[in-house]
Write a protein that holds these residues in place. Structure first.
Motif, PDB file in Angstrom:
ATOM      1  N   LEU A   1      17.048  -0.231 -10.825  1.00  0.00           N
ATOM      2  CA  LEU A   1      18.491  -0.455 -10.932  1.00  0.00           C
ATOM      3  C   LEU A   1      19.245   0.396  -9.915  1.00  0.00           C
ATOM      4  CD1 LEU A   1      20.905  -1.742 -12.286  1.00  0.00           C
ATOM      5  CD2 LEU A   1      20.809   0.023 -14.063  1.00  0.00           C
ATOM      6  N   ARG A   2      18.804   1.626  -9.718  1.00  0.00           N
ATOM      7  CA  ARG A   2      19.463   2.470  -8.713  1.00  0.00           C
ATOM      8  C   ARG A   2      19.336   1.853  -7.321  1.00  0.00           C
ATOM      9  NH1 ARG A   2      16.739   6.575 -11.533  1.00  0.00           N
ATOM     10  NH2 ARG A   2      15.296   6.865  -9.803  1.00  0.00           N
ATOM     11  N   LEU A   3      18.161   1.323  -7.000  1.00  0.00           N
ATOM     12  CA  LEU A   3      17.963   0.690  -5.694  1.00  0.00           C
ATOM     13  C   LEU A   3      18.836  -0.557  -5.550  1.00  0.00           C
ATOM     14  CD1 LEU A   3      14.079   0.967  -5.346  1.00  0.00           C
ATOM     15  CD2 LEU A   3      15.789   2.250  -4.063  1.00  0.00           C
ATOM     16  N   ALA A   4      18.916  -1.362  -6.628  1.00  0.00           N
ATOM     17  CA  ALA A   4      19.697  -2.599  -6.572  1.00  0.00           C
ATOM     18  C   ALA A   4      21.178  -2.307  -6.377  1.00  0.00           C
ATOM     19  CB  ALA A   4      19.473  -3.408  -7.848  1.00  0.00           C
ATOM     20  N   ARG A   5      21.695  -1.317  -7.095  1.00  0.00           N
ATOM     21  CA  ARG A   5      23.117  -0.966  -6.947  1.00  0.00           C
ATOM     22  C   ARG A   5      23.398  -0.366  -5.562  1.00  0.00           C
ATOM     23  NH1 ARG A   5      26.355  -1.452 -11.197  1.00  0.00           N
ATOM     24  NH2 ARG A   5      25.478  -1.644 -13.304  1.00  0.00           N
ATOM     25  N   GLU A   6      22.439   0.394  -5.044  1.00  0.00           N
ATOM     26  CA  GLU A   6      22.602   0.929  -3.698  1.00  0.00           C
ATOM     27  C   GLU A   6      22.584  -0.207  -2.668  1.00  0.00           C
ATOM     28  OE1 GLU A   6      22.876   4.129  -0.804  1.00  0.00           O
ATOM     29  OE2 GLU A   6      23.507   3.736  -2.875  1.00  0.00           O
ATOM     30  N   ALA A   7      21.766  -1.225  -2.915  1.00  0.00           N
ATOM     31  CA  ALA A   7      21.747  -2.382  -2.016  1.00  0.00           C
ATOM     32  C   ALA A   7      23.113  -3.058  -1.982  1.00  0.00           C
ATOM     33  CB  ALA A   7      20.668  -3.374  -2.460  1.00  0.00           C
ATOM     34  N   TRP A   8      23.731  -3.211  -3.151  1.00  0.00           N
ATOM     35  CA  TRP A   8      25.071  -3.804  -3.200  1.00  0.00           C
ATOM     36  C   TRP A   8      26.064  -2.922  -2.438  1.00  0.00           C
ATOM     37  CZ3 TRP A   8      27.852  -8.016  -4.353  1.00  0.00           C
ATOM     38  CH2 TRP A   8      29.230  -7.859  -4.492  1.00  0.00           C
ATOM     39  N   ARG A   9      25.992  -1.614  -2.640  1.00  0.00           N
ATOM     40  CA  ARG A   9      26.929  -0.699  -1.995  1.00  0.00           C
ATOM     41  C   ARG A   9      26.804  -0.741  -0.476  1.00  0.00           C
ATOM     42  NH1 ARG A   9      27.591   4.231   0.041  1.00  0.00           N
ATOM     43  NH2 ARG A   9      25.358   4.641   0.076  1.00  0.00           N
TER      44      ARG A   9
ATOM     45  N   LEU B   1      25.921  -3.362   1.412  1.00  0.00           N
ATOM     46  CA  LEU B   1      25.987  -4.705   1.995  1.00  0.00           C
ATOM     47  C   LEU B   1      26.749  -4.730   3.308  1.00  0.00           C
ATOM     48  CD1 LEU B   1      26.563  -7.158  -1.005  1.00  0.00           C
ATOM     49  CD2 LEU B   1      24.714  -7.241   0.683  1.00  0.00           C
ATOM     50  N   HIS B   2      27.864  -4.022   3.379  1.00  0.00           N
ATOM     51  CA  HIS B   2      28.672  -4.030   4.591  1.00  0.00           C
ATOM     52  C   HIS B   2      28.540  -2.730   5.371  1.00  0.00           C
ATOM     53  CE1 HIS B   2      30.658  -6.752   1.656  1.00  0.00           C
ATOM     54  NE2 HIS B   2      30.546  -7.560   2.677  1.00  0.00           N
ATOM     55  N   VAL B   3      27.897  -1.734   4.770  1.00  0.00           N
ATOM     56  CA  VAL B   3      27.703  -0.454   5.447  1.00  0.00           C
ATOM     57  C   VAL B   3      26.469  -0.497   6.348  1.00  0.00           C
ATOM     58  CG1 VAL B   3      27.283   2.012   5.102  1.00  0.00           C
ATOM     59  CG2 VAL B   3      28.830   0.781   3.565  1.00  0.00           C
ATOM     60  N   ASP B   4      25.374  -1.027   5.817  1.00  0.00           N
ATOM     61  CA  ASP B   4      24.107  -1.081   6.559  1.00  0.00           C
ATOM     62  C   ASP B   4      23.369  -2.330   6.079  1.00  0.00           C
ATOM     63  OD1 ASP B   4      21.612  -0.752   7.696  1.00  0.00           O
ATOM     64  OD2 ASP B   4      21.537   1.404   7.355  1.00  0.00           O
ATOM     65  N   SER B   5      23.601  -3.453   6.746  1.00  0.00           N
ATOM     66  CA  SER B   5      23.114  -4.742   6.259  1.00  0.00           C
ATOM     67  C   SER B   5      21.594  -4.797   6.181  1.00  0.00           C
ATOM     68  CB  SER B   5      23.645  -5.872   7.138  1.00  0.00           C
ATOM     69  OG  SER B   5      23.318  -5.631   8.507  1.00  0.00           O
ATOM     70  N   ALA B   6      20.894  -4.256   7.181  1.00  0.00           N
ATOM     71  CA  ALA B   6      19.429  -4.297   7.170  1.00  0.00           C
ATOM     72  C   ALA B   6      18.861  -3.451   6.036  1.00  0.00           C
ATOM     73  CB  ALA B   6      18.884  -3.820   8.522  1.00  0.00           C
TER      74      ALA B   6
ATOM     75  N   ARG C   1      36.511  -3.148 -10.230  1.00  0.00           N
ATOM     76  CA  ARG C   1      37.179  -2.001  -9.620  1.00  0.00           C
ATOM     77  C   ARG C   1      36.866  -1.967  -8.116  1.00  0.00           C
ATOM     78  NH1 ARG C   1      38.946  -2.351 -13.828  1.00  0.00           N
ATOM     79  NH2 ARG C   1      39.363  -0.807 -15.457  1.00  0.00           N
ATOM     80  N   ASN C   2      37.809  -1.389  -7.361  1.00  0.00           N
ATOM     81  CA  ASN C   2      37.610  -1.063  -5.959  1.00  0.00           C
ATOM     82  C   ASN C   2      37.098  -2.261  -5.161  1.00  0.00           C
ATOM     83  OD1 ASN C   2      38.484   1.491  -6.651  1.00  0.00           O
ATOM     84  ND2 ASN C   2      36.425   2.261  -6.983  1.00  0.00           N
ATOM     85  N   GLU C   3      35.988  -2.072  -4.407  1.00  0.00           N
ATOM     86  CA  GLU C   3      35.561  -3.132  -3.494  1.00  0.00           C
ATOM     87  C   GLU C   3      35.078  -4.363  -4.231  1.00  0.00           C
ATOM     88  OE1 GLU C   3      31.497  -2.289  -4.619  1.00  0.00           O
ATOM     89  OE2 GLU C   3      33.279  -1.058  -4.457  1.00  0.00           O
ATOM     90  N   GLN C   4      34.622  -4.226  -5.500  1.00  0.00           N
ATOM     91  CA  GLN C   4      34.209  -5.411  -6.252  1.00  0.00           C
ATOM     92  C   GLN C   4      35.408  -6.312  -6.527  1.00  0.00           C
ATOM     93  OE1 GLN C   4      32.035  -4.322  -9.764  1.00  0.00           O
ATOM     94  NE2 GLN C   4      30.464  -3.196  -8.638  1.00  0.00           N
ATOM     95  N   ARG C   5      36.540  -5.702  -6.889  1.00  0.00           N
ATOM     96  CA  ARG C   5      37.756  -6.498  -7.080  1.00  0.00           C
ATOM     97  C   ARG C   5      38.188  -7.118  -5.754  1.00  0.00           C
ATOM     98  NH1 ARG C   5      43.096  -3.744  -9.514  1.00  0.00           N
ATOM     99  NH2 ARG C   5      41.604  -3.159 -11.125  1.00  0.00           N
TER     100      ARG C   5
ATOM    101  N   PRO D   1      39.119   2.855   3.023  1.00  0.00           N
ATOM    102  CA  PRO D   1      37.880   3.394   3.610  1.00  0.00           C
ATOM    103  C   PRO D   1      37.161   4.385   2.713  1.00  0.00           C
ATOM    104  CG  PRO D   1      39.624   3.320   5.250  1.00  0.00           C
ATOM    105  CD  PRO D   1      40.268   2.963   3.947  1.00  0.00           C
ATOM    106  N   THR D   2      37.912   5.135   1.870  1.00  0.00           N
ATOM    107  CA  THR D   2      37.281   6.164   1.045  1.00  0.00           C
ATOM    108  C   THR D   2      36.377   5.598  -0.036  1.00  0.00           C
ATOM    109  OG1 THR D   2      39.278   6.179  -0.323  1.00  0.00           O
ATOM    110  CG2 THR D   2      39.104   7.844   1.436  1.00  0.00           C
ATOM    111  N   ARG D   3      36.667   4.386  -0.513  1.00  0.00           N
ATOM    112  CA  ARG D   3      35.838   3.828  -1.585  1.00  0.00           C
ATOM    113  C   ARG D   3      35.574   2.329  -1.413  1.00  0.00           C
ATOM    114  NH1 ARG D   3      40.929   4.850  -4.033  1.00  0.00           N
ATOM    115  NH2 ARG D   3      41.973   2.967  -4.763  1.00  0.00           N
ATOM    116  N   GLY D   4      35.800   1.816  -0.206  1.00  0.00           N
ATOM    117  CA  GLY D   4      35.629   0.382   0.018  1.00  0.00           C
ATOM    118  C   GLY D   4      34.239  -0.020   0.438  1.00  0.00           C
ATOM    119  N   HIS D   5      33.342   0.958   0.704  1.00  0.00           N
ATOM    120  CA  HIS D   5      31.968   0.667   1.114  1.00  0.00           C
ATOM    121  C   HIS D   5      31.926  -0.324   2.283  1.00  0.00           C
ATOM    122  CE1 HIS D   5      30.933   2.963  -2.314  1.00  0.00           C
ATOM    123  NE2 HIS D   5      31.129   2.018  -3.206  1.00  0.00           N
TER     124      HIS D   5
END
Length: 640
Positions: free
Chosen positions: A40-48, A50-55, A151-155, A188-192
């Motif tokens: 779950l930690r890996l999956a949530r980090e993958a979502w975070r 997505l736009h920071v480091d696509s690969a 919340r935040n970038e999900q919204r 930028p502070t929390r938009g990932h």
């Protein structure tokens, strides 16, 4: 005070607390929430990411999915991250497969936020496939619930999807309002990294309305933000938007370096991706800049792309082909390309109610470009009447763009008011939730203090009980404990028709040790003998300090003779021990012992103790250093 009394006293105090009804439930230990699994930690980090480091994001999503065989929540988020990645780098059908699985799993888990994000992704896949109205019909009903739970970038992801649908349908006034609200929720502070996406989309919408200068400002902001990201595809899209702006501002030659940068990006997940290459857009810029050979290569590349049924892309390809034909001095071919695309654009006469409408989703920008290119071709061919008609159509579309821009500003303000109302409602709900959580936290703290106080009282009671039955010097049980357990132990032995041996041990010449070495030395010997007695017994035996230098040993299921043999072994070990008392070595210490058992002696605990005590006294009189059993006073130490 007992533990129950302490608990009652503390609860009485808590009853005066404003939220006292919760105390009863909190008095019981609350189960701690399960820590998130590695998957779950890996999956949530993958979502975070997505736009920071696509690969990195897709690698983590794949890794999480491989670990999530028995973790449904992790599988949901891994599928969601994969689905969104495929939206950017693959085809709508590939993304739809992943997102549908994520949606079903989120539904099963009751995760409202995850389900909304999956549905938004599915709507985006429909938009990518050219089904703009279906996409809007799917995502718009999710808005209010999404504002409540996301919340935040999900919204921002949800709001941006709604904005994209409106933009594709030419409703820029709605699109702008949602985009600006999304940008506010994803700083930028929390938009990932999603704020860079929004700058890109705002620039695209401004391009639709003809405000290329403001669009360039957003593009520059997006590119600046990309310096901290590893998302080549997003960089490519921003560059393509800048190429369009420069071309429309008659500065196409400035766009040539950007064209080369976009072409240099690989067509996979490490670059611009296998979709949306926009070769036709690049070709128009190259041809406007006079780079005919480059334009020709880009048109050829555009013709090789399998594209979704999006009208803008087909019309832009036709315009690129027409410009290339014009550059090759083939006006008839150029006009033929435009004629083939005419059904997409609609009729020239905007006042004719029976005129064919433009294709659903076709942008005003490309309709304007179509009539601009048409007027240029007609003018070059000497067809001045047709050229004038095309210019008038272009002017009418420009008026529509201006009116649309005006409505966009008004509608953005209206929708902003509605969103602000919803946000105020959400703030109120958050305030209530926080107040409840604070009360719960305070009660949990009080409950923890209560539990700790109860534990302390219980530990104190246990220590006091232990002190009440233990001899402090030797660590053995005391006489009080002996008097408490002996009757019950004797009764159990008689009921089971078993022997209970009772041993009285009296250390020999103990007064002499005290007189010669002092009472501290005597205490040292008593403690040492207590340790020996405790180590020599069985778990069922009860070893007690009887008083002074006397000790008592209860040995269940044991007759006098076996008990005497055991005691004789203890006597031998005691004789073998040596002690240094006031710098003097003391050895060959002895004791006298008497052993009685319940099968031979009396019927009461007192009679058993008296018999063993008498035998110990007889052993003393016979010269000490011996073990006697009764009732005939058999000496078990003759050979000692």
């Amino acid at each position: 005070m007992s533990a129950d009394a302490t608990k009652r006293a503390v609860i009485v105090v808590l009853n005066d607390y404003p939220t006292a009804p919760l105390v009863a439930s909190l008095a019981r230990a609350r189960p701690r929430s399960r820590a998130p699994s590695r998957a779950l930690r890996l999956a949530r980090e993958a979502w975070r990411l997505l736009h920071v480091d696509s690969a990195r994001a897709i690698a983590l999503a794949d890794q999480a999915l491989g670990l999530a065989a028995h973790d449904e929540e992790a599988a949901c988020w891994a599928r969601l991250a994969r689905g969104y990645h495929l939206l950017y780098f693959a085809t709508p059908s590939a993304a739809t497969h992943e997102l549908q699985q994520a949606q079903r799993r989120f539904d099963a888990l009751g995760d409202r936020g995850g389900r909304i994000l999956a549905c938004a992704g599915l709507a985006r896949a429909q938009w990518r496939a050219g089904r703009f109205r279906d996409a809007l019909a799917q995502v718009l009903p999710l808005r209010d619930e999404g504002l409540d739970v996301l919340r935040n970038e999900q919204r921002s992801v949800l709001l941006n999807t709604i904005a994209g649908c409106y933009s594709a349908l030419g409703e820029s006034e709605q699109a702008f309002a949602y985009m600006y609200e999304a940008l506010r929720d994803a700083p930028p502070t929390r938009g990932h990294g999603f704020d860079a996406v929004l700058h890109c989309n705002l620039a695209n919408e401004l391009m639709m309305l003809g405000d290329y200068v403001e669009a360039l400002r957003h593009i520059d902001d997006g590119l600046a933000r990309c310096h901290g990201l590893r998302n080549p595809r997003l960089v490519s899209i921003l560059l393509i938007n800048r190429i369009v702006c420069l071309t429309e501002l008659a500065r196409a030659d400035e766009a040539l370096p950007d064209i080369e940068r976009v072409r240099a990006q690989p067509t996979d997940a490490s670059g611009r991706g296998s979709i949306g290459t926009h070769f036709e857009t690049l070709a128009i810029a190259a041809l406007r800049a006079g780079a005919t050979d480059l334009g020709r290569a880009l048109v050829a590349a555009a013709l090789q792309v399998e594209r979704p049924p999006i009208p803008d892309e087909y019309l832009e390809l036709a315009l690129a082909q027409a410009l290339l034909a014009a550059a090759d001095d083939a006006p008839a071919a150029a006009r033929a390309h435009l004629a083939a695309a005419a059904p997409l654009v609609g009729a020239l006469d905007a006042d004719d109610a029976n005129a064919a409408p433009p294709a659903d989703g076709l942008s005003l920008r490309l309709r304007c470009m179509y009539f601009q290119v048409l007027s240029e071709l007609c003018e070059r061919s000497g067809e001045h009447t047709d050229a004038l008609a095309a210019i008038r159509a272009w002017q009418q579309l420009q008026v529509q763009r201006a009116q649309l821009a005006s409505r966009a500003r008004y509608q953005a303000a209206a929708l902003q008011t509605e969103l602000l109302r919803l946000k105020h409602k959400l703030v109120e709900q958050d305030a209530k939730r926080r107040a409840t959580e604070r009360a719960r936290t305070e009660l949990e703290t009080l409950n923890h203090q209560l539990s700790r106080q109860i534990e302390q009282v219980q530990a104190l009671e246990a220590a006091l009980r232990e002190m009440a039955v233990r001899d402090e010097l030797t660590g053995l049980f005391n006489r009080r404990h002996l008097n408490a357990v002996l009757p019950g132990t004797l009764a159990l032995a008689r009921r089971n028709r078993e022997s209970l041996a009772v041993v009285i041990i009296d250390l020999d010449d103990f007064k002499g040790v005290n007189d010669a070495h002092g009472h501290l030395a005597g205490d040292q010997l008593l403690a040492a003998f207590g340790a020996l007695l405790a180590a020599s017994g069985r778990s069922s035996d009860v070893a007690c300090r009887y008083g002074g230098e006397e000790f008592c040993l209860l040995m269940p299921r044991t007759a006098a003779e076996p008990a005497a043999r055991k005691v004789r072994t203890i006597l031998r070990r005691w004789r073998e021990m040596s002690f240094t008392l006031n710098d003097k070595c003391v050895t060959r210490l002895t004791f006298s012992a008497g052993v009685s058992d319940s099968q031979r002696t009396g019927s009461s605990a007192t009679e058993l103790l008296t018999a063993a005590d008498d035998l110990a006294l007889a052993a003393k009189r016979l010269g000490r250093n011996r073990v006697l059993t009764g009732p005939t006073a058999v000496d078990w130490s003759a050979s000692a």
